[in-house]
Design an enzyme around this catalytic site. Structure first.
Site, short mmCIF file in Angstrom:
data_model
loop_
_atom_site.label_atom_id
_atom_site.label_comp_id
_atom_site.label_asym_id
_atom_site.label_seq_id
_atom_site.Cartn_x
_atom_site.Cartn_y
_atom_site.Cartn_z
N SER A 99 0.90 -1.00 -0.18
CA SER A 99 -0.04 -0.04 0.01
C SER A 99 0.98 1.34 -0.08
O SER A 99 1.63 1.42 -0.96
CB SER A 99 -0.88 0.06 0.97
OG SER A 99 -1.75 0.95 1.30
N ASP A 239 -1.11 1.14 -3.82
CA ASP A 239 -2.06 0.27 -4.31
C ASP A 239 -3.33 0.64 -4.64
O ASP A 239 -4.43 -0.18 -5.30
CB ASP A 239 -2.32 -0.95 -3.13
CG ASP A 239 -3.15 -0.56 -2.08
OD1 ASP A 239 -3.11 0.45 -1.84
OD2 ASP A 239 -3.67 -1.42 -1.50
N ASP A 241 -6.06 2.08 -3.25
CA ASP A 241 -7.24 1.95 -2.32
C ASP A 241 -7.83 3.25 -1.49
O ASP A 241 -8.55 3.08 -0.84
CB ASP A 241 -6.92 0.71 -1.52
CG ASP A 241 -5.93 0.91 -0.41
OD1 ASP A 241 -5.38 1.74 -0.17
OD2 ASP A 241 -6.18 -0.14 0.51
#
Length: 448
Positions: A99, A239, A241
């Site tokens: 992430s 990533d 998100d």
């Protein structure tokens, strides 16, 4: 055996803590557990980290060793793997990413066939199998196949487009893709709705992911938005998100404000089930104040988008998220999705006919201070007398209108201190003794 799964999968320094050997065992154990319900393939994706290729190979070897096939979709945002696990009718999905963490880290997240992250109970079962040499070991033609499916990412992007009715002609958007998983997708996605796009940090080379860019470096997108004269700026993490927004006036819009903009609009239309959204203790107190004033409320989950999701499902809520920019639109996705969040926010801007800067004023922001302390050990601070005494004194000083929240990160060697109070000077004075106590007792140093 230590616990591998944290609040967002398994995470550690690639090739030191998260080794290929461990990745193989995780891939095998996850496939054994997911394979109990289905013998269909497992979809595997990754972000742009150089170590992702190494770990991908190991994870896939583990999956194939159980007899299950692996669909390789390549570099794709985490929500893309969640979507494809369901859309491709798979036994589950595995995403290789850390992430927003720095380059040297990497991680492994596992999704079920429904596209949701696994429960803690299922993760515990996977952990039990990581060091056991059990389960089937098929041979010859029964070994699992590795099947490249990079074109499948197009299904994910097509689904994003179907989630909104949007005309962005005349809108200039600046993007910071963090040299991560959104790099190959975001610019074209917004252009497909007619926007003029200035894309930055979208040239990943394997070693520049999250490097002085992305949603954890807000000043970057703020500067870029101003320099190119864009109307709005969007920054994603490695990533894809989470999302950070720069509005028309150059101000920031975080996850709390996104929840307020979207949730209060749904509340007014009586389209917000339970008349509540879900947030975490890190969320600004102004969020709940805004919902209470509008006839709704905020439910609080433990920090981590998985816990936000669990609370949403339990309470029947369709909107939830974190201040960091993880926002879950449960009617449209099973996990946080930065590009989807941007699209839904733009759609709301179009529907209400107001600039985002104006829409964000629906929520008053209480002064907050977040201090991240990098520590030698996260253990023992909750029992430490000096630390706990400092926390109690700070809580007394901030009461009744303020609050203090201290927790250890689930993914990093960090203890986080969040304070909130309408008086910023009082807040600073109350937090400093807590910071000093943790630094002294846990061998720590504050970030930044």
């Amino acid at each position: 055996m230590g616990k591998y799964f944290g609040t967002d999968g398994v995470r550690g320094v690639a090739n030191r803590e998260l080794t290929p050997e461990l990745a193989l065992r995780i891939g095998r154990a996850a496939a054994l557990v997911l394979g109990e319900q289905s013998t269909k393939p497992i979809v595997v994706g990754r972000d742009t980290r150089l170590s992702g290729q190494m770990l991908e190979s190991a994870v896939v070897a583990g999956v194939a060793s159980t007899g299950l096939d692996a669909f390789l979709v390549g570099v794709i945002p985490t929500p893309g793997v969640a979507f494809l696990a369901k859309a491709l009718d798979c036994a589950g999905g595995i995403m290789i990413s850390a992430s927003h963490n720095p380059l040297e880290d990497n991680g492994i997240k596992v999704f079920g066939p429904d596209g949701y992250k696994l429960s803690e109970e299922v993760e515990a079962r996977i952990e039990e199998l990581i060091h056991e040499d059990s389960g089937p070991r098929p041979i010859a033609a029964a070994v699992g196949k590795v099947i490249p499916k990079p074109e499948s990412a197009g299904l994910y992007v097509a689904d994003l487009k179907e989630q909104v009715s949007l005309d962005l002609r005349g809108v200039h958007i600046a993007l910071d893709c963090a040299n991560g998983a959104t790099s190959a997708y975001a610019a074209e996605l917004f252009r497909s709705f007619g926007a003029k796009v200035s894309a930055f940090c979208n040239q990943p080379n394997g070693t520049n992911i999250n490097h002085l860019c992305g949603s954890t470096y807000p000043e970057k997108i703020q500067t870029l938005t101003r320099e190119v004269g864009a109307d709005l700026g969007f920054a994603f993490d490695g990533d894809g998100d989470r999302l950070l927004v720069v509005d028309e006036q150059g101000g920031f819009i975080d996850g709390d404000q996104i929840l307020a903009i979207m949730g209060l609009h749904l509340l007014k239309q009586d389209r917000l089930p339970a008349r509540k959204v879900v947030a975490t203790a890190y969320s600004n107190g102004g969020l709940r104040q805004a919902f209470l004033a509008g006839g709704g409320d905020v439910l609080y989950a433990k920090p981590g988008d998985r816990f936000v999701l669990e609370t949403m499902l339990e309470a029947g809520c369709v909107l939830g998220g974190e201040q960091s920019g993880h926002v879950i639109f449960l009617e449209h996705s099973t996990t946080g999705d930065g590009m989807l969040t941007a699209l839904k926010l733009l759609e709301n801007r179009q529907i209400q006919g107001k600039p985002l800067a104006e829409l964000a004023r629906c929520m008053e922001i209480f002064p907050q201070q977040l201090v991240n302390i990098h520590v030698e050990s996260k253990n023992g601070w909750e029992e430490n007398a000096r630390i706990q005494a400092a926390i109690r004194r700070a809580q007394e000083e901030l009461a009744p209108v303020g609050r203090l929240f201290v927790r250890a990160s689930g993914t990093e060697p960090v203890i986080r201190i969040l304070g909130e109070h309408p008086d910023a000077q009082l807040l600073q004075a109350a937090l400093e003794p807590v910071v000093q106590a943790i630094e002294a007792e846990q061998g720590g140093r504050r970030a930044g």
